[in-house]
Design an enzyme around this catalytic site. Structure first.
Site, mmCIF file in Angstrom:
data_model
loop_
_atom_site.group_PDB
_atom_site.id
_atom_site.type_symbol
_atom_site.label_atom_id
_atom_site.label_comp_id
_atom_site.label_asym_id
_atom_site.label_seq_id
_atom_site.Cartn_x
_atom_site.Cartn_y
_atom_site.Cartn_z
ATOM 1 N N HIS A 164 0.830 -1.211 0.000
ATOM 2 C CA HIS A 164 0.000 0.000 0.000
ATOM 3 C C HIS A 164 0.863 1.260 0.000
ATOM 4 O O HIS A 164 0.430 2.311 0.444
ATOM 5 C CB HIS A 164 -0.961 0.030 1.200
ATOM 6 C CG HIS A 164 -1.719 -1.239 1.406
ATOM 7 N ND1 HIS A 164 -2.959 -1.485 0.861
ATOM 8 C CD2 HIS A 164 -1.372 -2.379 2.069
ATOM 9 C CE1 HIS A 164 -3.367 -2.701 1.201
ATOM 10 N NE2 HIS A 164 -2.406 -3.272 1.922
ATOM 11 N N SER A 285 14.391 22.631 -15.733
ATOM 12 C CA SER A 285 13.194 23.437 -15.976
ATOM 13 C C SER A 285 13.618 24.774 -16.540
ATOM 14 O O SER A 285 14.675 25.298 -16.191
ATOM 15 C CB SER A 285 12.451 23.639 -14.657
ATOM 16 O OG SER A 285 11.622 24.780 -14.725
ATOM 17 N N LYS A 291 15.558 22.482 -10.655
ATOM 18 C CA LYS A 291 14.908 21.243 -11.059
ATOM 19 C C LYS A 291 15.824 20.245 -11.751
ATOM 20 O O LYS A 291 16.731 20.609 -12.499
ATOM 21 C CB LYS A 291 13.755 21.551 -12.002
ATOM 22 C CG LYS A 291 12.612 22.252 -11.325
ATOM 23 C CD LYS A 291 11.780 21.299 -10.508
ATOM 24 C CE LYS A 291 10.505 21.015 -11.252
ATOM 25 N NZ LYS A 291 9.728 19.990 -10.604
ATOM 26 N N GLU A 298 9.238 9.254 -16.869
ATOM 27 C CA GLU A 298 7.829 9.638 -17.044
ATOM 28 C C GLU A 298 7.329 9.235 -18.427
ATOM 29 O O GLU A 298 6.174 8.808 -18.589
ATOM 30 C CB GLU A 298 7.662 11.146 -16.864
ATOM 31 C CG GLU A 298 7.942 11.613 -15.435
ATOM 32 C CD GLU A 298 8.150 13.121 -15.383
ATOM 33 O OE1 GLU A 298 7.168 13.851 -15.524
ATOM 34 O OE2 GLU A 298 9.293 13.571 -15.220
#
Ligand code: ARG
Length: 466
Positions: A164, A285, A291, A298
């Site tokens: 979980h 970024s 960043k 992704e």
């Protein structure tokens, strides 16, 4: 866009037509913009077909010679980019044959004896899928190898195991990564199965009913590396279940990759801090200078969507399609090609990331202490040392967890008297099992997380790979 019909009907099938298709008809009909991907497979099968025609006395040796030389030239022109493509010729098959006939003259027109584009396209597709499966298998194997390098190195590196996504029990990083090696093993097994099942040759089925010419289907099947000719000519030209099967295999593999990708995304966020992504696979970024984004992971996660989309698209095309060939089947190609590209780049990117990233074992070790992950060990100790029924032991360990939470300490930091206040059966020996290392070392059931077993499992996986 013009709706004017071209002045002359299509050269391949114009005999019974007065005029050719309008530009719009050519445009919806044209598959060469995408099926040119099949050019090598198409030429390969034409060589095998021509050889068989010669052997059966269906074309002369000199025509065969002209066809073979012509195909070699067509091959060179396509490979070099010199080949010219036109919507007037629908697909890769017509392009190759048309150019061959320009080069070889009348001999080129004899190549299509005892063949239809229906068995031709089915054959090209099977050959292409087979080649692609071989590349995919090699890619997955390379990813397994990259995972195994880390699994070996980190067979004993402690990390929190989750259920979980909550702290559950300590495991090792090696054990966790070996779970992915297993998934990829099954993916490769599915590839082998699918490859074996599709490895039959449609050639000789012709349009749908076979051909009156005395073709040798065994010969062409063998020449192209197929196990045998397909048994039923209608099935041979009308089914694309091999495309669906390969896509279902691809979907499952993509789902596996997306789970690994998702873990890399999670692990690279500072809240976890388990991995440092290599510069080569990260992006910055344009506005936030701090960043470092895991874009490649992704994208692997995201691409699983289009691979599933391809499966759904082709299942929908095939559903309720009457036998035998219908042009709907031309719609099998773009989704398949797109899915194959998406999966190949995903496998390559994950392999690259895996090879270049490094794990922050200290952060993993620190998080493994959080959330009382040895509570099960306390319950197990009460079962084996205090002869408590497991359900009672579970409740007792729960009381100990609550007390540790009140004291803001770990279970193994409770004093014995504190512990005994909620678990009277406890004695000093219990502390032997409440530490992370002790807990982990005791997970010795087959397939378990104990470092000694993980080391053996990694070695066995490596042996399977070679
Ligand atoms: N371009 C077609 C396809 O991809 C080739 C077969 C065409 N056959 C036909 N009878 N029109 O399916």
């Amino acid at each position: 866009m013009t709706n004017q019909a071209p002045s002359s009907p299509g050269t391949m099938w114009g005999g019974r037509f007065d005029s050719g298709p309008v530009e719009l008809m050519q445009r919806i009909n044209a598959s060469h913009p995408f099926d040119r991907k099949l050019w090598q497979q198409d030429i390969r099968q034409s060589r095998a077909h021509a050889e068989m025609l010669k052997g059966q006395g269906l074309i002369s040796a000199s025509d065969h010679q002209a066809i073979v030389e012509g195909l070699t030239q067509v091959e060179a022109e396509i490979a070099s980019g010199a080949f010219s493509w036109s919507d007037e010729l629908e697909d890769i098959h017509m392009h190759v044959e048309h150019r061959l006939t320009e080069i070889a003259g009348p001999a080129g027109k004899r190549l299509h004896t005892a063949r239809s584009r229906n068995d031709q396209v089915a054959t090209s597709m099977r050959l292409w899928v087979r080649d692609t499966l071989d590349q995919l298998d090699a890619g997955l194997r390379a990813l397994q190898s990259a995972l195994l390098d880390h699994a070996d190195r980190h067979a004993g590196s402690i990390m929190p195991g989750f259920t979980h996504l909550q702290p559950a029990q300590p495991v090792t990083l090696g054990h966790h990564l070996l779970a992915y090696v297993e998934m990829l093993d099954r993916d490769r097994g599915r590839i082998r199965d699918a490859r074996d099942r599709l490895n039959e040759c449609p050639l000789g089925a012709a349009a749908l009913a076979g051909t009156p010419f005395p073709v040798d289907r065994e010969e062409t099947a063998q020449a192209l590396g197929f196990r045998q000719p397909m048994r039923n000519s209608i099935d041979a030209v009308s089914d694309r279940d091999f495309v669906l099967e390969v896509l279902s295999t691809a979907v499952i593999a993509a789902v596996h990759l997306s789970r690994l990708a998702e873990e890399l995304v999670l692990w690279s966020t500072p809240a976890f801090g388990f991995v440092s992504l290599p510069d080569a696979f990260s992006t910055g970024s344009s506005i936030m200078p701090q960043k470092r984004n895991p874009d490649a992971a992704e994208l692997v996660r995201g691409k699983s969507g289009r691979i599933l989309g391809a499966f759904v698209a082709i299942a929908t095309v095939l559903k309720a399609l009457p036998l035998a060939y219908a042009k709907d089947l031309q719609e099998d190609k773009e989704p398949l090609f797109d899915a194959a590209d998406a999966l190949a780049v995903s496998v390559a990117a994950l392999t690259g990331m895996m090879e270049a990233l490094s794990f922050n074992t200290a952060a993993m070790r620190a998080m493994a202490e959080v959330g009382h992950p040895t509570a099960t060990d306390l319950a197990d100790w009460l079962v084996s040392k205090a002869e408590m029924p497991f359900r009672d032991a579970h409740a007792a360990a729960g009381r100990a967890v609550r007390l540790a939470e009140e004291r803001s300490c770990r279970l193994d930091e409770l004093s014995l008297s504190d512990l005994q206040s909620v678990v009277p059966e406890a004695n000093a020996d219990v502390f032997d099992v409440l530490g992370i290392e002790a807990s982990l070392g005791r997970r010795t059931s087959a397939g378990g997380a104990a470092p000694a077993l993980v080391r053996l499992a990694a070695a066995a996986a490596r042996a399977r790979l070679t």
